[in-house]
Design a protein around this motif. Structure first.
Motif, PDB file in Angstrom:
ATOM      1  N   GLU A 155     -35.517  59.840 -25.014  1.00  0.00           N
ATOM      2  CA  GLU A 155     -35.871  60.471 -23.740  1.00  0.00           C
ATOM      3  C   GLU A 155     -37.183  59.892 -23.218  1.00  0.00           C
ATOM      4  O   GLU A 155     -37.335  59.632 -22.021  1.00  0.00           O
ATOM      5  CB  GLU A 155     -35.995  61.974 -23.941  1.00  0.00           C
ATOM      6  CG  GLU A 155     -36.416  62.744 -22.700  1.00  0.00           C
ATOM      7  CD  GLU A 155     -36.578  64.213 -22.960  1.00  0.00           C
ATOM      8  OE1 GLU A 155     -37.364  64.867 -22.256  1.00  0.00           O
ATOM      9  OE2 GLU A 155     -35.923  64.727 -23.897  1.00  0.00           O
ATOM     10  N   TRP A 156     -38.142  59.666 -24.122  1.00  0.00           N
ATOM     11  CA  TRP A 156     -39.425  59.101 -23.734  1.00  0.00           C
ATOM     12  C   TRP A 156     -39.282  57.635 -23.342  1.00  0.00           C
ATOM     13  O   TRP A 156     -39.820  57.195 -22.320  1.00  0.00           O
ATOM     14  CB  TRP A 156     -40.429  59.253 -24.877  1.00  0.00           C
ATOM     15  CG  TRP A 156     -41.602  58.329 -24.778  1.00  0.00           C
ATOM     16  CD1 TRP A 156     -41.877  57.250 -25.570  1.00  0.00           C
ATOM     17  CD2 TRP A 156     -42.641  58.368 -23.793  1.00  0.00           C
ATOM     18  NE1 TRP A 156     -43.021  56.620 -25.158  1.00  0.00           N
ATOM     19  CE2 TRP A 156     -43.518  57.289 -24.060  1.00  0.00           C
ATOM     20  CE3 TRP A 156     -42.932  59.202 -22.719  1.00  0.00           C
ATOM     21  CZ2 TRP A 156     -44.646  57.028 -23.301  1.00  0.00           C
ATOM     22  CZ3 TRP A 156     -44.051  58.931 -21.956  1.00  0.00           C
ATOM     23  CH2 TRP A 156     -44.890  57.878 -22.247  1.00  0.00           C
ATOM     24  N   TYR A 165     -42.439  57.422 -17.105  1.00  0.00           N
ATOM     25  CA  TYR A 165     -43.805  57.396 -17.614  1.00  0.00           C
ATOM     26  C   TYR A 165     -43.984  56.273 -18.635  1.00  0.00           C
ATOM     27  O   TYR A 165     -45.012  55.585 -18.644  1.00  0.00           O
ATOM     28  CB  TYR A 165     -44.150  58.744 -18.249  1.00  0.00           C
ATOM     29  CG  TYR A 165     -43.929  59.910 -17.323  1.00  0.00           C
ATOM     30  CD1 TYR A 165     -44.794  60.151 -16.258  1.00  0.00           C
ATOM     31  CD2 TYR A 165     -42.841  60.767 -17.498  1.00  0.00           C
ATOM     32  CE1 TYR A 165     -44.598  61.223 -15.401  1.00  0.00           C
ATOM     33  CE2 TYR A 165     -42.632  61.835 -16.636  1.00  0.00           C
ATOM     34  CZ  TYR A 165     -43.510  62.050 -15.590  1.00  0.00           C
ATOM     35  OH  TYR A 165     -43.302  63.095 -14.729  1.00  0.00           O
ATOM     36  N   SER A 200     -37.937  57.213 -19.912  1.00  0.00           N
ATOM     37  CA  SER A 200     -38.617  57.934 -18.842  1.00  0.00           C
ATOM     38  C   SER A 200     -39.441  56.988 -17.974  1.00  0.00           C
ATOM     39  O   SER A 200     -39.862  55.912 -18.433  1.00  0.00           O
ATOM     40  CB  SER A 200     -39.536  59.000 -19.436  1.00  0.00           C
ATOM     41  OG  SER A 200     -40.620  58.387 -20.125  1.00  0.00           O
TER      42      SER A 200
END
Length: 289
Positions: free
Chosen positions: A250-251, A256, A254
């Motif tokens: 998920e990171w 970000y 992302s």
């Protein structure tokens, strides 16, 4: 044992049954369905906890060991049979909470045969994947116990590997502390240096001085980006800590993470370009003099 079995309505025949009752506990990690339910109810399973809260059965778990036995039926398959007060032995069925009746062999077999999860919920011979819609029985997936922590992601949410995964964004404690210290220092000092350099550009009287100060400011901006990257990645590590394995994909997907990746690439490139250009201009000035 020999038992009477209803062959057809009104007609009974004598059928021999070979009853298997293990004296010692056996390994149930690779057993499912009828075998697991029977041995687990007898508390003869090793390596797997017993079945819990099987209130859906017509007979209680206490009576299970007294009135049920494991036999080889005429079709060669294992069958759980119950001795009725009439003396007849009949094959037991599992009643789902939604009213559906299942063959006992479909209980604890890693498949939601009931549709409401009641045939698998209390079994202890599997691992239940944790999904976002885990409240819906149809969204759940059951895995064999030996598939947990085997290095292979079987659950779509990777929950089968999270419990044994200790991966962090930054593994070393020294690197974590260094990232905070160097990143914070780079942001503070480069901010001060860059602002002062930009303010002094207005006072530049020659093109060479203007170019030098502009390139020095670019170096400060590039180093500031690197410091911001170090500080941000350390903050991400602190935020996720031991749960990073669960959220790593998920990171990584992302925006970000993408932004930090761009920052970590552009920052050094800006500094390198500005330092190279500054060196070239100063070398040119020396040669000219």
């Amino acid at each position: 044992i020999n038992a009477e079995w209803p062959l057809r309505p009104g007609v009974y025949g004598t059928i021999p049954y070979e009853v298997h009752r293990p004296v010692e506990a056996v390994n149930c990690q690779f057993m499912y369905g009828e075998q697991y339910v029977y041995l687990s109810s007898l508390m003869k399973c090793r390596g797997v906890p017993p079945v819990q809260n099987f209130t859906e059965f017509p007979e209680s778990v206490i009576l299970w060991t007294q009135r049920k036995m494991l036999s080889v039926a005429w079709d060669g398959k294992l069958a759980l049979i119950t001795k009725r007060r009439s003396g007849f032995l009949v094959k037991e069925v599992f009643q789902c909470k939604n009213g559906i009746l299942l063959d006992i062999n479909k209980v604890c077999n890693l498949i939601n045969d009931c549709g409401d999860d009641s045939d698998e919920r209390d079994c202890q011979n599997h691992f239940t994947c944790r999904h976002v819609n885990s409240s819906l029985p149809s969204a759940r997936r059951y895995l064999p116990i030996h598939s947990v922590c085997d290095g292979i992601y079987d659950c779509v949410d990777f929950s089968d590997e999270v419990s044994c995964c200790k991966k962090h964004v930054i593994e070393s404690v020294i690197l974590k502390v260094s990232s905070y210290f160097i990143g914070g220092a780079a942001i503070i000092f480069n901010s001060i240096s860059t602002l002062r350099t930009l303010a002094s550009i207005k006072k530049a009287k020659t093109t060479n001085i203007f170019s030098d100060k502009a390139l020095i400011a670019l170096i400060g901006i590039g180093d500031w980006l690197v410091g911001a990257y170090l500080l941000a990645i350390a903050a991400v590590d602190t935020y996720y800590r031991d749960t990073f394995c669960f959220f790593q994909f998920e990171w990584l997907l992302s925006p970000y993470c993408s932004a930090l990746g761009i920052m970590s690439t552009i920052g050094p490139q800006i500094s390198l370009f500005a330092m190279t250009a500054l060196s070239f201009l100063r070398a040119k000035s020396i040669i000219k003099e």
